[in-house]
Enzyme design. Structure first.
Site, PDB file in Angstrom:
ATOM      1  N   HIS A  54      10.174  25.982 104.393  1.00  0.00           N
ATOM      2  CA  HIS A  54      11.902  25.441 104.314  1.00  0.00           C
ATOM      3  C   HIS A  54      11.068  24.632 105.634  1.00  0.00           C
ATOM      4  O   HIS A  54      10.977  23.486 105.602  1.00  0.00           O
ATOM      5  CB  HIS A  54      12.470  25.785 104.245  1.00  0.00           C
ATOM      6  CG  HIS A  54      12.880  26.458 105.413  1.00  0.00           C
ATOM      7  ND1 HIS A  54      13.526  27.925 105.320  1.00  0.00           N
ATOM      8  CD2 HIS A  54      13.945  25.507 106.531  1.00  0.00           C
ATOM      9  CE1 HIS A  54      13.893  27.558 107.141  1.00  0.00           C
ATOM     10  NE2 HIS A  54      13.795  26.562 107.637  1.00  0.00           N
ATOM     11  N   ASP A 105      10.210  32.439 101.048  1.00  0.00           N
ATOM     12  CA  ASP A 105      10.338  31.355 101.883  1.00  0.00           C
ATOM     13  C   ASP A 105       9.547  31.595 103.061  1.00  0.00           C
ATOM     14  O   ASP A 105       9.576  31.830 104.918  1.00  0.00           O
ATOM     15  CB  ASP A 105      11.931  31.256 102.976  1.00  0.00           C
ATOM     16  CG  ASP A 105      12.286  30.561 103.541  1.00  0.00           C
ATOM     17  OD1 ASP A 105      10.915  29.338 103.849  1.00  0.00           O
ATOM     18  OD2 ASP A 105      13.141  29.890 104.649  1.00  0.00           O
ATOM     19  N   SER A 163      13.526  28.081 112.957  1.00  0.00           N
ATOM     20  CA  SER A 163      13.144  28.070 111.985  1.00  0.00           C
ATOM     21  C   SER A 163      11.504  28.751 112.001  1.00  0.00           C
ATOM     22  O   SER A 163      11.126  27.523 112.286  1.00  0.00           O
ATOM     23  CB  SER A 163      13.355  27.742 110.435  1.00  0.00           C
ATOM     24  OG  SER A 163      14.561  28.396 110.255  1.00  0.00           O
TER      25      SER A 163
END
Length: 356
Positions: free
Chosen positions: A94, A125, A208
């Site tokens: 992402h 992911d 992230s």
């Protein structure tokens, strides 16, 4: 559990005193020397321990932080971890989104470096990008083992929260083996990820793809999600974050680097497309089969379109998400029972699961 992705928009008393107190309570006195302590030892025990822990933190940060990079896409910002000395960097799918090229700021680069996408695997992911030119002194991180991760273990989260590069937060491993589903809106992958590491280390937008690190200096996970509290309007629930376990990171990254794609996902599948169905009160009650892949797991077991799956093994199935979470706990080739309804009649069949 509601979660949101964490990419960012650019933009004591001394031992001697305790001994004396215990002696007075019993009606006698004991000299400090007889207790095997000296005043100096008693006064310095705790500060020394704190100093040792602080030194350990600083050592780990100095060792690992140079391996954590900032990744900038057209409109978004995230983090990554240097995987090897060839310029491969692992991050979240992402973070890269649908883009192919990126600017990467490393610890040793004065200006951002260019990088290109190798492969993105939204189902877990995870993604790998590669620097177009490997700078001198690029330092790969040391990736540990998921089997050694324990609840209560002190960890540090490293990344670029809110664009603040080379930031570090501290916490513990709160739990292991969590299965978490990521939203599919706002650029999310919609992935259901098994065996995630739950941590109290703060994970904020921009973390992230960064590193969750133990005090031995080894990466044990990739920070990916933070819990959202519906009672707070979906904002972050403090102290509840999740990281993809290092075992899965290594499995996926190694395949991408070797083959340019994921050839063995290790993720079980029913080999169907499906949708959530609701009752007259608009409550989800199962998953309706829309189509069945010819020769796949469901096809071989006799499932067909319009069947409504209500249970996988012992797990009740009410939504697509619950089906994904139940499958995440299984392995390809594993046999399990599927309970479903056909024309109002409940049936059960054994299925040999396929691979996603």
């Amino acid at each position: 559990m509601d979660v949101f992705r964490t990419r960012a928009r650019r933009t004591a008393a001394s031992a001697a005193v305790l001994v004396c107190c215990a002696a007075l309570a019993s009606g006698c006195t004991v000299p400090v020397a007889e207790a095997g302590l000296t005043p100096v030892t008693a006064r310095t025990a705790q500060p020394t321990a704190a100093s040792d822990l602080q030194s350990q933190y600083q050592r780990v940060i100095k060792e690992v932080l140079p391996s954590v990079v900032q990744i900038q896409a057209s409109h978004d910002l995230g983090s990554g971890v240097v995987y090897d000395d060839k310029g491969h960097i692992v991050t979240n799918a992402h973070v890269v989104g649908s883009e192919k090229t990126f600017l990467v700021t490393t610890a040793s680069s004065e200006q951002p470096l260019t990088a290109s996408l190798v492969f993105s695997y939204p189902e877990q992911d995870l993604a790998v990008i590669r620097l177009d030119k490997v700078p001198a002194g690029l330092k790969p991180a040391v990736f540990g083992s998921s089997e050694k991760v324990e609840v209560g273990q002190i960890v540090l989260a490293m990344g670029s929260p809110l664009g603040l590069s080379s930031s570090v937060t501290q916490g513990i491993v709160s739990a292991t083996g969590r299965t978490v589903s990521e939203g599919s809106t706002g650029g999310g992958t919609g992935a259901t990820i098994a065996n995630m590491v739950q941590t109290s280390a703060a994970i904020n937008p921009g973390n992230s793809g960064g590193a969750l690190v133990g005090l031995d200096g080894q990466v044990i996970g990739i920070p990916t999600l933070a819990a959202a509290d519906p009672s707070l309007g979906g904002s972050a629930a403090p102290g509840i974050g999740f990281a993809i376990p290092v075992s899965m990171v290594r499995t996926i990254a190694d395949q991408i680097i070797k083959d340019g794609k994921v050839v063995d996902s290790g993720r079980a599948a029913l080999d169907i497309t499906a949708r959530t169905v609701v009752d007259s009160r608009y409550q989800p009650i199962g998953v309706a089969v829309v189509s069945v892949r010819a020769g796949g797991a469901a096809d071989a077991a006799g499932l067909r379109p319009n069947d409504i799956v209500t249970r996988l093994g012992e797990e009740p199935i009410t939504t697509i998400t619950s089906l994904s979470e139940a499958l995440a706990a299984q392995k390809p080739g594993q046999r399990t029972k599927v309970t479903y309804e056909r024309d109002g009649v409940e049936k059960t069949v054994e299925v040999t699961l396929g691979e996603q």
